[in-house]
Motif scaffolding. Structure first.
Motif, short mmCIF file in Angstrom:
data_model
loop_
_atom_site.label_atom_id
_atom_site.label_comp_id
_atom_site.label_asym_id
_atom_site.label_seq_id
_atom_site.Cartn_x
_atom_site.Cartn_y
_atom_site.Cartn_z
N HIS A 74 0.85 -1.18 0.00
CA HIS A 74 0.00 0.00 0.00
C HIS A 74 0.89 1.23 0.00
O HIS A 74 2.05 1.17 0.40
CB HIS A 74 -1.01 0.01 1.17
N GLY A 75 0.33 2.33 -0.46
CA GLY A 75 1.09 3.57 -0.47
C GLY A 75 0.26 4.70 -1.01
O GLY A 75 -0.75 4.48 -1.67
N GLY A 76 0.70 5.90 -0.70
CA GLY A 76 0.00 7.08 -1.19
C GLY A 76 -0.01 8.16 -0.15
O GLY A 76 0.86 8.20 0.74
N LEU A 77 -0.98 9.02 -0.24
CA LEU A 77 -1.08 10.16 0.65
C LEU A 77 -1.98 9.84 1.83
O LEU A 77 -3.00 9.17 1.68
CB LEU A 77 -1.64 11.36 -0.13
N ASN A 78 -1.60 10.36 2.98
CA ASN A 78 -2.32 10.08 4.21
C ASN A 78 -2.33 11.33 5.08
O ASN A 78 -1.26 11.90 5.35
CB ASN A 78 -1.63 8.93 4.96
N TRP A 79 -3.50 11.77 5.49
CA TRP A 79 -3.62 12.91 6.40
C TRP A 79 -3.24 12.45 7.80
O TRP A 79 -3.73 11.42 8.28
CB TRP A 79 -5.04 13.45 6.40
N VAL A 80 -2.34 13.19 8.46
CA VAL A 80 -1.90 12.84 9.81
C VAL A 80 -2.36 13.95 10.75
O VAL A 80 -1.72 15.00 10.83
CB VAL A 80 -0.37 12.64 9.88
N PRO A 81 -3.48 13.75 11.44
CA PRO A 81 -4.02 14.82 12.28
C PRO A 81 -3.08 15.26 13.39
O PRO A 81 -3.10 16.43 13.78
CB PRO A 81 -5.33 14.25 12.83
N GLU A 82 -2.25 14.34 13.90
CA GLU A 82 -1.33 14.72 14.97
C GLU A 82 -0.37 15.83 14.54
O GLU A 82 0.12 16.59 15.37
CB GLU A 82 -0.50 13.50 15.42
N PHE A 83 -0.09 15.91 13.25
CA PHE A 83 0.82 16.93 12.73
C PHE A 83 0.11 17.98 11.87
O PHE A 83 0.72 18.97 11.48
CB PHE A 83 1.94 16.28 11.92
N GLY A 84 -1.15 17.73 11.52
CA GLY A 84 -1.88 18.67 10.67
C GLY A 84 -1.30 18.77 9.28
O GLY A 84 -1.40 19.82 8.63
N GLU A 85 -0.70 17.69 8.79
CA GLU A 85 -0.06 17.68 7.47
C GLU A 85 -0.35 16.36 6.77
O GLU A 85 -0.81 15.40 7.38
CB GLU A 85 1.46 17.84 7.61
N THR A 86 0.00 16.32 5.49
CA THR A 86 -0.18 15.13 4.66
C THR A 86 1.17 14.46 4.45
O THR A 86 2.15 15.11 4.10
CB THR A 86 -0.78 15.52 3.29
N GLU A 87 1.17 13.15 4.65
CA GLU A 87 2.39 12.38 4.41
C GLU A 87 2.23 11.52 3.17
O GLU A 87 1.12 11.19 2.76
CB GLU A 87 2.71 11.49 5.62
#
Length: 167
Positions: A74-87
């Motif tokens: 799996h792979g792609g873009l993921n919203w990370v609420p703990e950092f308020g950014e997209t990984e």
């Protein structure tokens, strides 16, 4: 759904849960990621549901990575609420390691994030000793920014901005 030179990237669906659990919780993959809170198959189902919600709400989430009709990661873009950014993230079955699939997928994800979604910054993080993932980040042009703690694990944070990626 996206196509790269060698991969089909498509959202995971409930029917993928068993294959996804076998890949995601394979011992060689799981050692780099957070352990499941429950049975691996139940955790895989919950993850797929979370990804489905993100596709609906944000227009992005990790894809299943398919090669010759087989789920290899799996792979792609993921919203990370703990950092308020997209990984941008990836995890591949060991049989698919060291073949350039993570870099291939991540390039497609960064293009999608910057060109189609208009994101300004995308980061990646990994454990400090995960040299193969750090190498992918470097190949993508990401730069080291800081050390972070995420879900109880030490990690390094690298990122790239829209202007640099599109430049």
């Amino acid at each position: 759904m996206l196509h790269t030179e060698r991969l089909i990237l498509r959202p995971l669906v409930a029917a993928d849960a068993e294959l996804y659990a076998a890949m995601r919780y394979h011992p060689e993959v799981a050692k780099w990621l957070s352990p499941p809170d429950t049975d691996p198959l139940d955790a895989a189902r919950a993850t797929i549901e979370r990804f489905e919600l993100s596709w609906r709400d944000r227009r992005y989430a990790p894809w299943g990575l398919f090669r010759d009709g087989k789920l290899i990661g799996h792979g792609g873009l993921n919203w990370v609420p703990e950092f308020g950014e997209t990984e941008v993230l990836w995890a591949l079955h060991p049989d698919a390691w060291r073949q350039g699939y993570a870099t291939e997928m991540a390039r497609a994800a960064l293009d999608y994030g910057f060109k189609d979604l208009g994101l300004e910054l995308i980061f990646a993080m990994t454990r400090p000793d995960n040299d193969p993932s750090r190498a992918v980040m470097t190949r993508l042009g990401m730069a080291y920014r800081r050390n972070v703690v995420y879900r109880g694990f030490d990690a390094v944070w690298l990122d790239i901005g829209r202007e640099k990626w599109l430049g």
